[in-house]
Design an enzyme around this catalytic site. Structure first.
Site, PDB file in Angstrom:
ATOM      1  CE  LYS A   1     -85.034 110.690  40.003  1.00  0.00           C
ATOM      2  NZ  LYS A   1     -84.024 111.417  39.286  1.00  0.00           N
TER       3      LYS A   1
ATOM      4  N   GLY B   1     -82.865 117.402  43.470  1.00  0.00           N
ATOM      5  CA  GLY B   1     -82.509 116.070  43.387  1.00  0.00           C
ATOM      6  C   GLY B   1     -81.587 115.938  42.737  1.00  0.00           C
TER       7      GLY B   1
ATOM      8  CG  ASP C   1     -80.595 110.190  38.605  1.00  0.00           C
ATOM      9  OD1 ASP C   1     -80.626 109.546  37.343  1.00  0.00           O
ATOM     10  OD2 ASP C   1     -81.452 110.580  39.402  1.00  0.00           O
TER      11      ASP C   1
END
Ligand code: NAP
Length: 295
Positions: free
Chosen positions: A75, A138, A111
């Site tokens: 990511k 993350g 997300d």
């Protein structure tokens, strides 16, 4: 449901990059959506090892792959290889969705917005709560940034490494100078004393709860019926933390909602169409039926 459309020159390819990738439920979810809307698209899991990431991004352009999700561990590392990063992903410092616009690769992060959508769907307004975030990795970054954008004015970060908690707190402070944002080193399970006037929303962003032998990430004796407890983990469907919180009367929010909504948002970025949320949820629940027989 058949996993593949009959390939033709009209077929558009989507997929996900990750290492490992076998656990991903995104193929089932997106295939169900493509089929429901009669789109001639396929969605494939691509096992991309870290040392091949640069070539893999090049292949997106060469093979004209239309859109991708990105998962662990790519990511952050994928960002320098893209042509543009949208402002939300920029602030978070991670990308989980890529759109190919005529060979130009644009990175997004859905997300955190997916997490907030799952809260709103459960009737929880994060602006009315003080946030207690466990972990600062993350996913925590995206979640915290989206909570700020959704109006949360008080965010307390507890991570096992003080430096990670501080780093996230500093990112948030840059975006919201008036808010109360604190960072502390925290050993999972240890007691905390937190004075706040607002009711709490506890968010577990650590992987503690994925394995049977894991300890609880937070002492349940603190939790009461005024709390909301959310877990990012979606396998198992309800973690030991959520089950314990539910027993104490708290509202609980499993990670499935975040998984679903980060996917619906990615679908909308790629296709410009409204995602068939109900069908995507059903596809996930079907894939989860081993964990949650009643789903
Ligand atoms: P990550 O970047 O590796 O971050 C994990 C965080 O948890 C870090 O702060 C890490 O601390 C901490 N941590 C790990 N093991 C710990 C332990 N034993 N005790 C205390 N802290 C620990 O991972 P991520 O991508 O943020 O993912 C975190 C979780 O969210 C995973 O379970 C993942 O499956 C889930 N997730 C769910 C969704 C969804 O759609 N529902 C989306 C993304 C992620 P250190 O930095 O010190 O290692």
């Amino acid at each position: 449901m058949s996993p593949f459309v009959s390939p033709s020159s009209e077929t558009k390819v989507f997929g996900i990059f990750g290492d490992p990738i076998h656990h991903s439920l995104s193929p089932q979810m997106h295939h169900a959506a493509f089929q429901a809307l009669n789109l001639p698209h396929v969605y494939l899991p691509f096992h991309i090892r870290p040392n091949h990431l640069k070539e893999a991004v090049h292949a997106i352009r060469v093979l004209n792959i239309q859109g991708l999700n990105v998962t662990i561990p790519h990511k952050e590392k994928i960002m320098p290889y893209l042509d543009e990063i949208d402002s939300v992903a920029q602030k978070i410092g991670a990308v989980n969705t890529i759109k190919n616009e005529g060979g130009r690769l644009i990175g997004f992060n859905t997300d955190g917005l997916g997490f907030v959508a799952s809260l709103l769907e459960a009737g929880i307004d994060p602006a009315k709560r003080a946030i207690l975030l466990i972990g600062a990795g993350g996913a925590a970054k995206g979640v915290a940034m989206a909570l700020l954008a959704a109006g949360s004015r008080e965010i307390h970060i507890y991570a096992r490494r003080q430096i990670a908690a501080e780093d996230l707190a500093n990112r948030l402070r840059k975006c919201a100078t008036q808010n109360t944002i604190t960072a502390r080193a925290y050993t999972p399970g240890a007691e905390i004393s937190l004075q706040t006037e607002k009711p709490l929303l506890l968010v577990n962003t650590t992987p503690l709860g994925m394995k049977k032998e894991d300890i609880l990430p937070f002492p349940i004796s603190k939790i009461n019926a005024e709390w909301v407890v959310a877990d990012l983990i979606y396998r198992p469907y309800e973690t030991p933390l959520l089950l314990a919180a539910k027993e104490r009367g708290a509202i609980t929010v499993p990670g499935l909602g975040m998984l679903l909504h980060q996917g619906t948002l990615a679908f909308e970025i790629w296709t410009g169409l409204k995602a068939p949320t109900k069908i995507m949820r059903q596809a996930l629940l079907q894939a989860f039926s081993k964990d949650k027989p009643s789903a």
